[in-house]
Scaffold this motif. Structure first.
Motif, PDB file in Angstrom:
ATOM      1  N   LEU A   1       0.984  -0.269   1.272  1.00 28.39           N
ATOM      2  CA  LEU A   1       1.804  -1.380   0.764  1.00 28.39           C
ATOM      3  C   LEU A   1       1.221  -2.722   1.197  1.00 28.39           C
ATOM      4  CD1 LEU A   1       4.331  -2.245  -0.657  1.00 28.39           C
ATOM      5  CD2 LEU A   1       5.672  -1.353   1.218  1.00 28.39           C
ATOM      6  N   ASP A   2       0.526  -2.742   2.320  1.00 27.06           N
ATOM      7  CA  ASP A   2      -0.084  -3.962   2.856  1.00 27.06           C
ATOM      8  C   ASP A   2      -1.438  -4.250   2.199  1.00 27.06           C
ATOM      9  OD1 ASP A   2      -0.097  -6.147   4.793  1.00 27.06           O
ATOM     10  OD2 ASP A   2      -1.711  -5.055   5.795  1.00 27.06           O
ATOM     11  N   THR A   3      -1.817  -3.407   1.243  1.00 34.64           N
ATOM     12  CA  THR A   3      -3.097  -3.548   0.549  1.00 34.64           C
ATOM     13  C   THR A   3      -2.928  -4.501  -0.639  1.00 34.64           C
ATOM     14  OG1 THR A   3      -3.683  -1.307   1.219  1.00 34.64           O
ATOM     15  CG2 THR A   3      -4.846  -2.176  -0.701  1.00 34.64           C
ATOM     16  N   LEU A   4      -3.996  -5.187  -1.020  1.00 32.16           N
ATOM     17  CA  LEU A   4      -3.946  -6.099  -2.165  1.00 32.16           C
ATOM     18  C   LEU A   4      -4.801  -5.590  -3.315  1.00 32.16           C
ATOM     19  CD1 LEU A   4      -4.132  -9.688  -0.621  1.00 32.16           C
ATOM     20  CD2 LEU A   4      -2.157  -8.524  -1.566  1.00 32.16           C
ATOM     21  N   PRO A   5      -4.290  -5.302  -4.507  1.00 35.82           N
ATOM     22  CA  PRO A   5      -2.852  -5.222  -4.799  1.00 35.82           C
ATOM     23  C   PRO A   5      -2.227  -4.030  -4.081  1.00 35.82           C
ATOM     24  CG  PRO A   5      -4.149  -4.454  -6.678  1.00 35.82           C
ATOM     25  CD  PRO A   5      -5.121  -4.989  -5.677  1.00 35.82           C
ATOM     26  N   PRO A   6      -0.921  -4.085  -3.826  1.00 39.21           N
ATOM     27  CA  PRO A   6      -0.274  -3.026  -3.052  1.00 39.21           C
ATOM     28  C   PRO A   6      -0.325  -1.674  -3.773  1.00 39.21           C
ATOM     29  CG  PRO A   6       1.376  -4.412  -4.086  1.00 39.21           C
ATOM     30  CD  PRO A   6       0.056  -5.088  -4.308  1.00 39.21           C
TER      31      PRO A   6
END
Lengths: 415, 415
Positions: free
Chosen positions: A272-277
């Motif tokens: 979830l903390d990844t971009l994009p989540p």
């Protein structure tokens, strides 16, 4: 017999589910992880890959069939595994049939490979882990390779990271290693499948309309963009791994469950903390977590641990058969089969748990009372596709029964 | 006129939405946060709290009515705000009416308070932020308090953390402060609402069947159990806050969007890393994120930022009116109203955007083409309850029109 002979081996390899998660590579090509991980091997009776590998001077090229369909071997991951295992090939002799392959011959000989999963490939159940482990294990047997399972695991790792953990039964640790060449990034068995026989595992295969991010690209994006991933890898997982090893050694289910749930949640937090989540869990996954948390709280001590891989499916580990029977009652209450589905095709694997739960047919499922900890509970028919009941299981084995081979012993082509 | 007089003031205060999130307290009673946060104030024309405060020697006790219903003031948060503001009360004189309240009188005089939100309290739209800000602001005016908005924000903070950011319009920073007594934990205005007038905001109020964890207990559990929260507070947010301030000063929408989205996702990641995990976003929230990410990617540069508070509602900030018009087309394509809902009650707030989007009625919504970046898109009627269209807005104001007061000027009771 001229150059018409076909020599082959068939192996069966289990899948595994991580209880301390692997998420993030420090080397993309060698598949070297940013942290250690720990898994439990699932019983191959319910979830496994069977692979037949064959060699013959008549074969024109390396070929592979997966679940009956020919697939390309040109990808780097297959090529790395084939190259590494060929390097270690030794002399093989079948005196009865008058076949002899010299060490140097292996570089020129081509292979046929057929692989089959006894579970849906697309269901997100670690098919690539079992697949690459089985490929490497079967080839090692065919080629009379002397390396042990740990050394083989470092080869399987180059096909799919989690594959290295499928070389053993029971509980397995993938040591991340320190070397740049990946030679010390391999799996070791912590305990075998007999060490903690009480455990029972129920997998909820969750219906999903979403196309999921592949774990390969997902973890690459997490490494590149998540500001929490490195903290997890460097500060959190090392301590957790030690605690998890202790919990497993001591069969301490309360600690085991707490660590497994926390680590699954943290892995999804990093996604979830990844971009994009990246969202692997959906509302059904969230509901299952809430039910398990509620149930564990009402029991006072954890009865069930949950863990989710790169998809919405829940892997639920019950402390014993009794807890598993109570769990399946709850699961079938919340997620009954749709009206056109019978119980036999809705609950796969070890069905004996149904009897323990007093559930002989759909009528018994319909008659289930709401769980005491959640009296006003809503039902969600259709939100789970099916359940698989299983247990911790053994590692790879060679199948000596030729009838189980997936390739024809004369032609070396799929049966 | 004896002791029958009633003196009152009515104020209106906006809500705010954080773009760098507040999650975690270092002091539960004083409400001191573990990191700075930054918010945008929403136009009170569409989302605000109106509060009338009255004082009279005839009042027997402090009383409060919220949306017409009497509520208890015995809670610590109300008591802290009332105590702190009373401490700062000064002499008040209304010569025309012959009323004079000495500084020392305030300790004996009782208050009546009536508060009203122009939006659903339960919708998860920061009603407590606007509410406590309005209470403190109105009382400060009634009591002739000399403290400025920042000093008042430190009082509102003790009612609800995010309330301190509702004392200003535009973009606001809540400085976490260092002092144990919380005296330096207060809000400051970064820029006023005229600084970045292009922005347009669309809130999707998402239907939810789940009962949500309150943010108070949620953040307490995160502080106690998340191994990622401290890393976020100490290492990630300080850098992000500086970058966000720069993006706002420079009206750099690309940076603003990247930071706001990343910070919203990280806040929800910390919730997921909590034991037991907290899920505020649901499948609809996830879908909205995916649509925005896809749209931003296809446009090459961010057109829309998203941020989610402690609930499933999406707050979508469009770079300008044109981007907002395109956004509302997409949102209404994916989430059309249910057949029994008209467009007028489905899209609230500033409805002028509908005309920009060429949407005069439901027929135009039904005729919308799938967004070009997502040709095979599915529709989810009913998954959004309604939309609110708004903009960055101004801070608290005093309403001089007595007709807008919520208390009767004679009795001091709700009208």
């Amino acid at each position: 017999m001229g150059e018409k002979w076909v020599l082959m081996k068939t192996a069966q390899t289990p899948t595994n589910i991580a209880v301390i998660k692997y998420w993030g590579k420090r080397d993309e090509t060698l598949i070297l992880p940013v942290n250690d991980s720990i898994s439990v091997t699932l019983d191959p009776a319910h979830l496994c890959t069977t692979t037949t590998v064959a060699v013959s001077p008549a074969f024109q090229q390396d070929r592979m069939w997966l679940n009956g369909k020919e697939i390309s071997l040109s990808g780097g991951r297959y090529q790395n595994c084939l190259r590494e295992i060929r390097k270690r090939a030794r002399e093989v002799e079948d005196k009865e049939r008058g076949i002899k392959i010299e060490k140097k011959d292996w570089a020129k000989l081509h292979l046929h490979i057929a692989s089959y999963n006894n579970f849906p490939t697309a269901a997100g159940l670690a098919s690539s882990a079992a697949g690459f482990a089985c490929l490497v294990f079967a080839l090692a047997k065919l080629m009379n390779v002397s390396e042990d399972e740990s050394q083989l695991s470092a080869i399987a790792r180059q096909g799919s990271g989690s594959a290295c953990r499928s070389l053993f039964g029971g509980f397995v640790k993938w040591i991340m290693g320190k070397e740049d060449d990946g030679s010390d990034s391999l799996a070791v068995q912590l305990v075998d499948e007999k060490h903690w026989e009480d455990l029972f595992i129920i997998i909820a295969v969750v219906s999903s309309r979403q196309k999921e991010t592949s774990s390969t690209s997902g973890m690459r994006e997490s490494v590149e963009t998540s500001s929490l991933l490195q903290h997890r890898a460097k500060e959190v997982v090392p301590k957790r791994t030690i605690q998890m090893e202790e919990a497993i050694q001591n069969r301490d289910f309360a600690s085991f469950a707490k660590l497994a749930c926390a680590d699954s949640n943290q892995f999804h937090a990093v996604c979830l903390d990844t971009l994009p989540p990246i969202f692997y869990m959906n509302d059904t996954s969230h509901r299952i977590i809430s039910y398990v948390e509620k149930c564990n709280r009402s029991e006072g001590t954890p009865q069930v641990a949950y863990t989710f891989d790169a998809g919405p499916n829940a892997v639920l580990i019950a402390r014993d058969r009794k807890a598993a029977a109570q769990l399946i009652q709850r699961l079938l209450f919340y997620f009954p089969p749709k009206s056109d589905t019978d119980l036999d095709s809705y609950l796969l694997g070890d069905k004996t748990i149904l009897k323990d739960a007093g559930l002989e047919g759909l009528k018994d499922v319909e008659a289930l009372s709401p769980p005491p900890e959640n009296g006003s509970a809503q039902k969600y028919p259709g939100d789970v596709s099916y359940f698989i009941c299983t247990r911790p299981g053994k590692g790879p084995i060679l199948l000596s029964n030729d009838k189980l081979a997936l390739l024809d012993p004369e032609t070396g082509l799929p049966k």
